[in-house]
Design a protein around this motif. Structure first.
Motif, mmCIF file in Angstrom:
data_model
loop_
_atom_site.group_PDB
_atom_site.id
_atom_site.type_symbol
_atom_site.label_atom_id
_atom_site.label_comp_id
_atom_site.label_asym_id
_atom_site.label_seq_id
_atom_site.Cartn_x
_atom_site.Cartn_y
_atom_site.Cartn_z
ATOM 1 N N PRO A 344 0.796 -1.237 0.000
ATOM 2 C CA PRO A 344 0.000 0.000 0.000
ATOM 3 C C PRO A 344 0.822 1.277 0.000
ATOM 4 O O PRO A 344 0.367 2.317 -0.484
ATOM 5 C CB PRO A 344 -0.823 -0.117 1.302
ATOM 6 C CG PRO A 344 -0.838 -1.561 1.632
ATOM 7 C CD PRO A 344 0.489 -2.081 1.174
ATOM 8 N N LEU A 345 2.056 1.232 0.533
ATOM 9 C CA LEU A 345 2.847 2.448 0.699
ATOM 10 C C LEU A 345 3.190 3.124 -0.624
ATOM 11 O O LEU A 345 3.287 4.352 -0.699
ATOM 12 C CB LEU A 345 4.134 2.105 1.456
ATOM 13 C CG LEU A 345 5.000 3.273 1.932
ATOM 14 C CD1 LEU A 345 4.212 4.189 2.859
ATOM 15 C CD2 LEU A 345 6.248 2.746 2.635
ATOM 16 N N HIS A 346 3.328 2.351 -1.676
ATOM 17 C CA HIS A 346 3.808 2.895 -2.953
ATOM 18 C C HIS A 346 2.892 3.947 -3.552
ATOM 19 O O HIS A 346 3.374 4.923 -4.162
ATOM 20 C CB HIS A 346 3.992 1.759 -3.961
ATOM 21 C CG HIS A 346 4.117 2.218 -5.389
ATOM 22 N ND1 HIS A 346 5.193 2.937 -5.850
ATOM 23 C CD2 HIS A 346 3.277 2.088 -6.456
ATOM 24 C CE1 HIS A 346 5.028 3.211 -7.135
ATOM 25 N NE2 HIS A 346 3.878 2.717 -7.522
ATOM 26 N N GLU A 347 1.598 3.797 -3.425
ATOM 27 C CA GLU A 347 0.641 4.668 -4.121
ATOM 28 C C GLU A 347 0.889 6.143 -3.849
ATOM 29 O O GLU A 347 0.653 6.993 -4.711
ATOM 30 C CB GLU A 347 -0.785 4.297 -3.710
ATOM 31 C CG GLU A 347 -1.869 4.998 -4.527
ATOM 32 C CD GLU A 347 -1.775 4.723 -6.025
ATOM 33 O OE1 GLU A 347 -2.131 5.614 -6.817
ATOM 34 O OE2 GLU A 347 -1.331 3.620 -6.404
ATOM 35 N N GLN A 348 1.413 6.460 -2.669
ATOM 36 C CA GLN A 348 1.643 7.869 -2.314
ATOM 37 C C GLN A 348 2.920 8.430 -2.937
ATOM 38 O O GLN A 348 3.185 9.623 -2.821
ATOM 39 C CB GLN A 348 1.760 7.996 -0.791
ATOM 40 C CG GLN A 348 0.555 7.453 -0.043
ATOM 41 C CD GLN A 348 0.795 7.466 1.449
ATOM 42 O OE1 GLN A 348 0.679 8.517 2.088
ATOM 43 N NE2 GLN A 348 1.148 6.317 2.004
ATOM 44 N N PHE A 349 3.707 7.569 -3.589
ATOM 45 C CA PHE A 349 5.012 7.992 -4.082
ATOM 46 C C PHE A 349 5.131 7.932 -5.605
ATOM 47 O O PHE A 349 6.205 7.750 -6.141
ATOM 48 C CB PHE A 349 6.107 7.113 -3.461
ATOM 49 C CG PHE A 349 6.334 7.397 -2.009
ATOM 50 C CD1 PHE A 349 7.366 8.240 -1.612
ATOM 51 C CD2 PHE A 349 5.502 6.856 -1.056
ATOM 52 C CE1 PHE A 349 7.573 8.505 -0.265
ATOM 53 C CE2 PHE A 349 5.706 7.116 0.292
ATOM 54 C CZ PHE A 349 6.738 7.943 0.680
ATOM 55 N N LYS A 350 4.034 8.118 -6.290
ATOM 56 C CA LYS A 350 4.078 8.074 -7.754
ATOM 57 C C LYS A 350 5.014 9.147 -8.322
ATOM 58 O O LYS A 350 5.595 8.976 -9.379
ATOM 59 C CB LYS A 350 2.670 8.277 -8.332
ATOM 60 C CG LYS A 350 1.733 7.086 -8.123
ATOM 61 C CD LYS A 350 2.185 5.882 -8.910
ATOM 62 C CE LYS A 350 1.161 4.767 -8.841
ATOM 63 N NZ LYS A 350 1.608 3.554 -9.530
ATOM 64 N N ASP A 351 5.147 10.257 -7.616
ATOM 65 C CA ASP A 351 6.015 11.326 -8.085
ATOM 66 C C ASP A 351 7.340 11.369 -7.331
ATOM 67 O O ASP A 351 8.072 12.350 -7.374
ATOM 68 C CB ASP A 351 5.319 12.690 -7.924
ATOM 69 C CG ASP A 351 4.051 12.770 -8.770
ATOM 70 O OD1 ASP A 351 4.099 12.260 -9.907
ATOM 71 O OD2 ASP A 351 3.051 13.317 -8.299
ATOM 72 N N GLY A 352 7.643 10.268 -6.624
ATOM 73 C CA GLY A 352 8.919 10.193 -5.921
ATOM 74 C C GLY A 352 8.904 10.858 -4.562
ATOM 75 O O GLY A 352 9.910 10.921 -3.874
ATOM 76 N N GLN A 353 7.763 11.426 -4.137
ATOM 77 C CA GLN A 353 7.681 12.038 -2.825
ATOM 78 C C GLN A 353 6.277 11.866 -2.279
ATOM 79 O O GLN A 353 5.334 11.610 -3.015
ATOM 80 C CB GLN A 353 8.027 13.515 -2.898
ATOM 81 C CG GLN A 353 7.128 14.308 -3.855
ATOM 82 C CD GLN A 353 7.583 15.744 -3.987
ATOM 83 O OE1 GLN A 353 8.527 16.151 -3.335
ATOM 84 N NE2 GLN A 353 6.912 16.514 -4.819
ATOM 85 N N LEU A 354 6.144 11.984 -0.985
ATOM 86 C CA LEU A 354 4.851 11.763 -0.341
ATOM 87 C C LEU A 354 3.875 12.853 -0.738
ATOM 88 O O LEU A 354 4.173 14.041 -0.662
ATOM 89 C CB LEU A 354 5.026 11.761 1.181
ATOM 90 C CG LEU A 354 3.782 11.487 2.018
ATOM 91 C CD1 LEU A 354 3.253 10.090 1.725
ATOM 92 C CD2 LEU A 354 4.079 11.641 3.505
ATOM 93 N N LYS A 355 2.690 12.436 -1.185
ATOM 94 C CA LYS A 355 1.642 13.405 -1.525
ATOM 95 C C LYS A 355 0.870 13.784 -0.271
ATOM 96 O O LYS A 355 0.220 12.960 0.351
ATOM 97 C CB LYS A 355 0.697 12.785 -2.555
ATOM 98 C CG LYS A 355 1.340 12.518 -3.907
ATOM 99 C CD LYS A 355 0.338 11.914 -4.861
ATOM 100 C CE LYS A 355 0.967 11.652 -6.224
ATOM 101 N NZ LYS A 355 0.017 11.013 -7.154
ATOM 102 N N LEU A 356 0.951 15.051 0.124
ATOM 103 C CA LEU A 356 0.276 15.508 1.338
ATOM 104 C C LEU A 356 -1.126 16.013 1.051
ATOM 105 O O LEU A 356 -1.961 16.096 1.959
ATOM 106 C CB LEU A 356 1.103 16.612 1.998
ATOM 107 C CG LEU A 356 2.525 16.202 2.430
ATOM 108 C CD1 LEU A 356 3.259 17.406 3.025
ATOM 109 C CD2 LEU A 356 2.454 15.086 3.454
ATOM 110 N N PHE A 357 -1.373 16.401 -0.190
ATOM 111 C CA PHE A 357 -2.693 16.957 -0.518
ATOM 112 C C PHE A 357 -3.287 16.232 -1.706
ATOM 113 O O PHE A 357 -2.597 15.723 -2.561
ATOM 114 C CB PHE A 357 -2.552 18.453 -0.834
ATOM 115 C CG PHE A 357 -1.846 19.228 0.261
ATOM 116 C CD1 PHE A 357 -2.525 19.579 1.425
ATOM 117 C CD2 PHE A 357 -0.510 19.563 0.142
ATOM 118 C CE1 PHE A 357 -1.879 20.280 2.423
ATOM 119 C CE2 PHE A 357 0.144 20.260 1.141
ATOM 120 C CZ PHE A 357 -0.551 20.636 2.294
#
Length: 357
Positions: A344-357
Motif C-alpha cells: 500500500p505504501l507505494h501509491e503515495q510515491f508516484k512522483d517520488g515524494q509523499l503526496k500531502l494533498f
C-alpha cells in the motif's frame, strides 16, 4: 574430471545448436588437432558484455506454479555457469546457444533503472512485489562493473515499492545500505540460493558463484541487519545433493534464514543435452544413475513441462525428497515465517515524494 579435456571455469562444456536456427557451428576434431599442433587457442573462453535496448523491463509471469507475479532481469545470460539452470533455454531467443554462449555472451540492460522508474510512475500501475531476478542472477559478476541492480534498488526505494531478490552471490552485501533502508518499510525480501555444503560439489555445479561459506555469511549478515532471508535449496538433484537437505536446512536456520524453498531438478529443452554431456565428463561413475533418477521424478523423461508436477516431481524419489523438506521445515523453521511485503505504501510515491494533498 580431466582438466585437459574440459573448459575451465565454465559449467557447460559445449554449445548445443539453437533450435530456432537452421544452421549450427560445430567444433570439429581435425580443427582442434590443428590448433594443438600449431600451439593456437581454439577457444579463448572470454566473457563478452553486449548492451541491448529493451522497451520494457518488468515481465508479467503467467506460469501458475511459480511463486511470483512480476519479474525483471537486468542481465540475460549468466556468468555463474550453473549447469542445471532453467534460464539457459531463454538465451536461444537472443540468437545464442543455451550452452557456453549462455555463460559467455551476457546481455546488459543499462536502461533498466529508467524503464523501471517509468513503470512505477504510471497511474495505472498497482504495486505488487517485483522479483529480481526471475531468470538470471541480478548479482552475477557483470553487476560489479555495471551496478544496474543497485540503481534499480534505489528506484524501488525512491517510490517505496516492494522488491524481492534471488541470488547466489555475496555481492549483494555491497548494497546493504539500500537494503536496510528498504527493510525499514518492509519493502524487501531476499532469497539466497544454496544447493550444497560441499565446496567440491559447488565448484562443478556452479563454477563462478560465491563459495558456500560466503553465502552462509551473506544470509547471516542480511538477517543480522533486519533483512528477511529465505534460502532456496534449488534444485535438488538426486544422488548429487539430495542427501544434504537436512544439513542445508539446519545451516540456513542457524544463520538466520526465516524459511526454505526447494525444487527438484528438471532438464527442459537444450538443458538435457548440456547436463548429460557435463555429468558424463565430471561424474562418469554415477552419470547414468543420476540421469535415470531424474527421469524417475518426471514420468520417465528429463524434460518435464507439466504445471503442478514439474517443480516437485513425482514417484518414489521425488516423494522422499519432498518429505525430507517437510521434515526440515518442521525441525528448523517451526516458529519462523517470511513477512509479507508492503504494497500500500507505494501509491503515495508516484512522483517520488509523499503526496500531502
Amino acid at each position: 574430471m580431466d582438466s585437459k579435456s574440459t573448459i575451465k571455469g565454465r559449467g557447460a562444456q559445449l554449445n548445443v545448436p539453437n533450435k530456432f536456427f537452421e544452421l549450427s557451428h560445430d567444433m570439429r576434431d581435425d580443427f582442434l588437432e590443428f590448433c594443438h599442433k600449431e600451439g593456437e587457442e581454439s577457444d579463448k573462453n572470454k566473457t563478452l558484455y553486449l548492451e541491448v535496448f529493451p522497451k520494457t523491463i518488468v515481465n508479467k509471469v503467467e506460469s501458475p506454479d511459480i511463486g511470483m507475479a512480476y519479474s525483471m532481469n537486468a542481465y540475460q545470460g549468466c556468468e555463474h555457469g550453473c549447469i542445471y539452470c532453467y534460464a539457459r533455454n531463454s538465451h536461444e531467443f537472443w540468437g545464442y546457444s543455451a550452452g557456453l554462449d549462455f555463460e559467455r555472451r551476457i546481455m546488459v540492460k543499462k536502461d533498466a533503472p529508467k524503464l523501471l522508474e517509468a513503470l512505477l510512475k504510471k497511474k495505472s500501475w498497482q504495486a505488487h512485489p517485483i522479483v529480481m531476478s526471475g531468470n538470471t542472477d541480478c548479482y552475477q559478476p557483470a553487476e560489479k562493473q555495471f551496478e544496474i541492480t543497485r540503481q534499480c534498488l534505489e528506484v524501488f526505494l525512491k517510490y517505496k515499492h516492494p522488491v524481492a531478490i534471488i541470488t547466489k552471490n555475496a555481492l549483494i552485501l555491497r548494497d546493504l545500505d539500500v537494503l536496510k533502508e528498504l527493510s525499514k518499510d518492509n519493502l524487501i525480501g531476499v532469497n539466497v540460493s544454496i544447493t550444497s555444503l560441499s565446496e567440491e560439489t559447488r565448484r562443478v555445479l556452479e563454477p563462478r558463484t560465491a563459495t558456500i561459506k560466503r553465502r552462509l555469511e551473506t544470509v547471516k549478515t542480511l538477517s543480522d541487519n533486519g533483512i528477511p532471508v529465505n534460502v532456496m535449496l534449488a534444485p535438488i538433484i538426486p544422488s548429487i545433493n539430495s542427501h544434504e537437505i537436512l544439513p542445508l536446512a539446519k545451516a540456513a536456520s542457524e544463520n538466520g534464514a526465516l524459511g526454505i524453498a526447494h525444487t527438484i531438478v528438471r532438464l527442459n529443452g537444450a538443458i538435457g543435452e548440456i547436463f548429460s554431456d557435463w555429468i558424463h565428463k565430471t561424474m562418469p561413475d554415477r552419470a547414468e544413475k543420476v540421469l535415470h533418477q531424474i527421469e524417475s521424478c518426471h514420468g520417465g523423461t528429463l524434460n518435464d513441462s507439466r504445471y503442478g508436477t514439474r517443480m516437485c516431481g513425482e514417484g518414489k524419489i521425488a516423494e522422499q525428497i519432498n518429505n525430507l523438506v517437510k521434515l526440515a521445515r518442521q525441525k528448523y523453521f517451526k516458529d519462523k515465517v517470511m513477512p509479507k511485503l508492503n504494497t500500500p505504501l507505494h501509491e503515495q510515491f508516484k512522483d517520488g515524494q509523499l503526496k500531502l494533498f
